[in-house]
Enzyme design. Structure first.
Site, PDB file in Angstrom:
ATOM      1  N   CYS A 113       0.811  -1.211  -0.361  1.00 11.03           N
ATOM      2  CA  CYS A 113       0.382   0.151  -0.633  1.00 11.03           C
ATOM      3  C   CYS A 113       0.939   1.051   0.139  1.00 11.03           C
ATOM      4  O   CYS A 113       0.521   2.457  -0.325  1.00 11.03           O
ATOM      5  CB  CYS A 113      -1.099   0.076   1.409  1.00 11.03           C
ATOM      6  SG  CYS A 113      -2.146  -1.300   0.960  1.00 11.03           S
ATOM      7  N   HIS A 253      -3.995   6.663   3.508  1.00 10.84           N
ATOM      8  CA  HIS A 253      -3.371   5.751   2.451  1.00 10.84           C
ATOM      9  C   HIS A 253      -5.268   5.198   3.227  1.00 10.84           C
ATOM     10  O   HIS A 253      -5.593   4.985   4.709  1.00 10.84           O
ATOM     11  CB  HIS A 253      -2.872   4.595   2.873  1.00 10.84           C
ATOM     12  CG  HIS A 253      -3.442   3.180   2.848  1.00 10.84           C
ATOM     13  ND1 HIS A 253      -3.673   2.959   1.728  1.00 10.84           N
ATOM     14  CD2 HIS A 253      -3.063   2.017   3.132  1.00 10.84           C
ATOM     15  CE1 HIS A 253      -3.821   1.591   1.040  1.00 10.84           C
ATOM     16  NE2 HIS A 253      -4.029   0.590   2.197  1.00 10.84           N
ATOM     17  N   ASN A 283      -9.817  -0.161  -0.028  1.00 12.48           N
ATOM     18  CA  ASN A 283      -9.153  -0.084  -0.494  1.00 12.48           C
ATOM     19  C   ASN A 283      -7.853  -0.030  -1.536  1.00 12.48           C
ATOM     20  O   ASN A 283      -7.968  -1.505  -1.921  1.00 12.48           O
ATOM     21  CB  ASN A 283      -7.890  -0.830   1.021  1.00 12.48           C
ATOM     22  CG  ASN A 283      -6.566  -0.851   1.008  1.00 12.48           C
ATOM     23  OD1 ASN A 283      -6.372  -1.071   0.234  1.00 12.48           O
ATOM     24  ND2 ASN A 283      -5.907  -1.217   2.058  1.00 12.48           N
TER      25      ASN A 283
HETATM   26  N1  ACO Z   1     -17.744  -9.763   8.584  1.00 16.44           N
HETATM   27  C1  ACO Z   1     -18.277 -10.081   9.882  1.00 16.44           C
HETATM   28  N2  ACO Z   1     -17.639 -10.613  10.962  1.00 16.44           N
HETATM   29  C2  ACO Z   1     -16.125 -10.100  10.425  1.00 16.44           C
HETATM   30  C3  ACO Z   1     -15.680 -10.100   9.023  1.00 16.44           C
HETATM   31  C4  ACO Z   1     -16.462  -9.772   8.756  1.00 16.44           C
HETATM   32  N3  ACO Z   1     -16.471  -9.818   7.152  1.00 16.44           N
HETATM   33  N4  ACO Z   1     -14.590 -10.449   8.753  1.00 16.44           N
HETATM   34  C5  ACO Z   1     -13.849 -10.280  10.332  1.00 16.44           C
HETATM   35  N5  ACO Z   1     -14.822 -11.195  10.825  1.00 16.44           N
HETATM   36  C6  ACO Z   1     -14.597 -11.440  12.530  1.00 16.44           C
HETATM   37  C7  ACO Z   1     -13.903 -12.198  13.051  1.00 16.44           C
HETATM   38  O1  ACO Z   1     -13.645 -13.476  12.446  1.00 16.44           O
HETATM   39  C8  ACO Z   1     -13.780 -12.105  14.359  1.00 16.44           C
HETATM   40  O2  ACO Z   1     -14.690 -12.315  14.830  1.00 16.44           O
HETATM   41  P1  ACO Z   1     -14.324 -13.746  16.129  1.00 16.44           P
HETATM   42  O3  ACO Z   1     -13.939 -12.547  17.191  1.00 16.44           O
HETATM   43  O4  ACO Z   1     -15.351 -14.399  16.272  1.00 16.44           O
HETATM   44  O5  ACO Z   1     -12.921 -14.194  16.732  1.00 16.44           O
HETATM   45  C9  ACO Z   1     -14.379 -10.413  14.918  1.00 16.44           C
HETATM   46  O6  ACO Z   1     -15.079 -10.286  13.109  1.00 16.44           O
HETATM   47  C10 ACO Z   1     -13.244  -9.420  15.086  1.00 16.44           C
HETATM   48  O7  ACO Z   1     -11.527  -9.568  13.630  1.00 16.44           O
HETATM   49  P2  ACO Z   1     -10.715  -8.933  14.188  1.00 16.44           P
HETATM   50  O8  ACO Z   1      -9.994  -9.414  12.286  1.00 16.44           O
HETATM   51  O9  ACO Z   1     -10.153  -8.544  15.401  1.00 16.44           O
HETATM   52  O10 ACO Z   1     -11.387  -7.310  13.510  1.00 16.44           O
HETATM   53  P3  ACO Z   1     -11.182  -5.591  13.566  1.00 16.44           P
HETATM   54  O11 ACO Z   1     -12.205  -4.935  14.350  1.00 16.44           O
HETATM   55  O12 ACO Z   1      -9.703  -5.904  13.594  1.00 16.44           O
HETATM   56  O13 ACO Z   1     -11.441  -5.335  12.056  1.00 16.44           O
HETATM   57  C11 ACO Z   1      -9.771  -5.795   9.803  1.00 16.44           C
HETATM   58  C12 ACO Z   1     -10.265  -7.126  10.930  1.00 16.44           C
HETATM   59  C13 ACO Z   1     -10.865  -4.506   8.890  1.00 16.44           C
HETATM   60  C14 ACO Z   1      -9.085  -6.576   8.802  1.00 16.44           C
HETATM   61  C15 ACO Z   1      -9.342  -4.740  10.457  1.00 16.44           C
HETATM   62  O14 ACO Z   1      -7.982  -5.642  11.488  1.00 16.44           O
HETATM   63  C16 ACO Z   1      -8.003  -3.346   9.334  1.00 16.44           C
HETATM   64  O15 ACO Z   1      -8.326  -2.979   8.882  1.00 16.44           O
HETATM   65  N6  ACO Z   1      -6.347  -3.937   9.373  1.00 16.44           N
HETATM   66  C17 ACO Z   1      -6.367  -3.064   8.743  1.00 16.44           C
HETATM   67  C18 ACO Z   1      -5.299  -3.129   7.567  1.00 16.44           C
HETATM   68  C19 ACO Z   1      -5.304  -2.316   6.173  1.00 16.44           C
HETATM   69  O16 ACO Z   1      -4.622  -1.036   7.143  1.00 16.44           O
HETATM   70  N7  ACO Z   1      -3.795  -3.273   5.513  1.00 16.44           N
HETATM   71  C20 ACO Z   1      -3.187  -2.858   5.601  1.00 16.44           C
HETATM   72  C21 ACO Z   1      -2.808  -2.462   4.149  1.00 16.44           C
HETATM   73  S1  ACO Z   1      -3.007  -2.787   2.853  1.00 16.44           S
HETATM   74  C22 ACO Z   1      -1.985  -3.536   1.994  1.00 16.44           C
HETATM   75  O17 ACO Z   1      -1.048  -3.039   2.619  1.00 16.44           O
HETATM   76  C23 ACO Z   1      -2.149  -4.826   0.627  1.00 16.44           C
END
Ligand code: ACO
Length: 326
Positions: A113, A253, A283
């Protein structure tokens, strides 16, 4: 002092929309979860048979057309992408040929990214050095090509799109003023694609095991993204004595609205000063920053101070101080 200034911006977004309601039919998720956890309502999807070059060409042509520049005047084309048209040659070569930039040389930058910000910095340095007069820097990603639409943790986040900027030299106090970038390879474990590279070339086994898709440990990435985007921006602002009041817009970003809000808060910047389009495009990896500039172009004035910040796989991150040139 000779600087590199952005003198035009172009963009391309595929017309097909993938909404949260559409995703509810594919995986166990909900509009409410996606909106609350990421801020995304919909993303764009490029159809089969078209790749990142298709979008990059459209975005580049718009930037050139806006500035009425003959493509033959372009010296350098850099395409920032994690989804190149082919593993080789570079997508930049395909784009340069298609737009008629026959005098140009070019290459791709792959830093997840952070690709666009790294590419923009590199092109600006070439202009400052006097080796290049006019450069096109294009962020283009067809993320739908590397997303597993059975994995709810990643498929709700990403979308397709491209943005392009034209860079030209200037003697005025505008353009790319400075940048502060960093990388930490130990972050590879948390965000990568397992197969398709030289260590694990494509095979029936890698395809069967779904190893050609984005693998992400979201929580780990989230934590680092908030801290590092804010730290890089803060370091840059401090170095140049810039306060939150001096900044017209923070251009982060677009990975997750909560990451953006937390980073802006650390910098003391109100959300009115933060460029946002994640709700409409998700994203788009290398395209998020130029797409933000494109969407907010009409609100920018010559001399406005912008801080662009990014965080991505690698880990890679950085911030760039840009003074708007028109
Ligand atoms: N719908 C419903 N539930 C979901 C989903 C979904 N789409 N995705 C995950 N969950 C669930 C998980 O299974 C988990 O359930 P559990 O508690 O029973 O295990 C719960 O939701 C919480 O999961 P987390 O992964 O902790 O959710 P979080 O609030 O962290 O959100 C996310 C996930 C959106 C991916 C977030 O962590 C994020 O944005 N991370 C950073 C992404 C980023 O910046 N990437 C860098 C750039 S990308 C690149 O470089 C290519």
């Amino acid at each position: 002092m000779r600087r590199a200034a952005i003198t035009a911006v172009g963009a391309y977004l595929p017309p097909r929309r993938l909404t949260n309601a559409d995703l509810e039919k594919l995986v166990d998720t909900s509009d409410e979860w996606i909106l609350e956890r990421t801020g995304i309502r919909e993303r764009r999807i490029l159809g089969r048979g078209k790749g990142s070059a298709y979008m990059a060409i459209k975005a580049a042509e718009e930037a050139l057309q806006k500035r009425q520049i003959d493509p033959a005047e372009i010296d350098l084309v850099i395409v920032a992408t994690v989804t190149p048209e082919h593993p080789f040659p570079a997508t930049a070569n395909i784009v340069a040929n298609a737009i008629g930039a026959h005098r140009a040389w070019g290459f791709d930058v792959e830093a997840a990214c952070s690709s666009f910000l790294y590419a923009l910095s590199s092109a600006a340095d070439s202009i400052v050095a006097g080796r290049v007069q006019k450069a096109l820097v294009i962020g283009s990603d067809k993320m739908s090509a590397i997303i597993d639409y059975t994995d709810r943790a990643t498929c709700v986040i990403f979308g397709d799109g491209a943005g392009a900027v034209l860079l030209e030299p200037t003697d005025e106090e505008v353009g790319i003023m400075d940048y502060h970038h960093q990388a930490d390879g130990s972050g590879c474990a948390f965000l990568h694609m397992k197969a398709g590279g030289s260590v694990l070339p494509p095979s029936l086994r890698t395809v069967r095991n779904r190893l050609h898709y984005v693998y992400q440990e979201g929580r780990q990435v989230f934590k680092h993204a908030v801290v590092q985007m804010a730290a890089a921006s803060e370091a840059l602002m401090k170095k140049h004595g810039l306060t939150a009041d001096d900044i017209a817009f923070f251009v982060p970003h677009q990975a997750n609205r909560r990451i953006i809000e937390a980073a802006a808060q650390r910098l003391g910047l109100p959300m009115e000063k933060v460029m946002l389009n994640i709700d409409r495009y998700g994203n788009t990896t290398s395209a998020t920053l130029p797409l933000c500039l494109y969407d907010y172009e009409s609100q920018l004035k010559k001399g406005d101070n912008l801080i662009l910040a990014t965080f991505g796989g690698g880990f890679t991150w950085g911030a760039l101080w840009l003074r708007w040139a028109y």
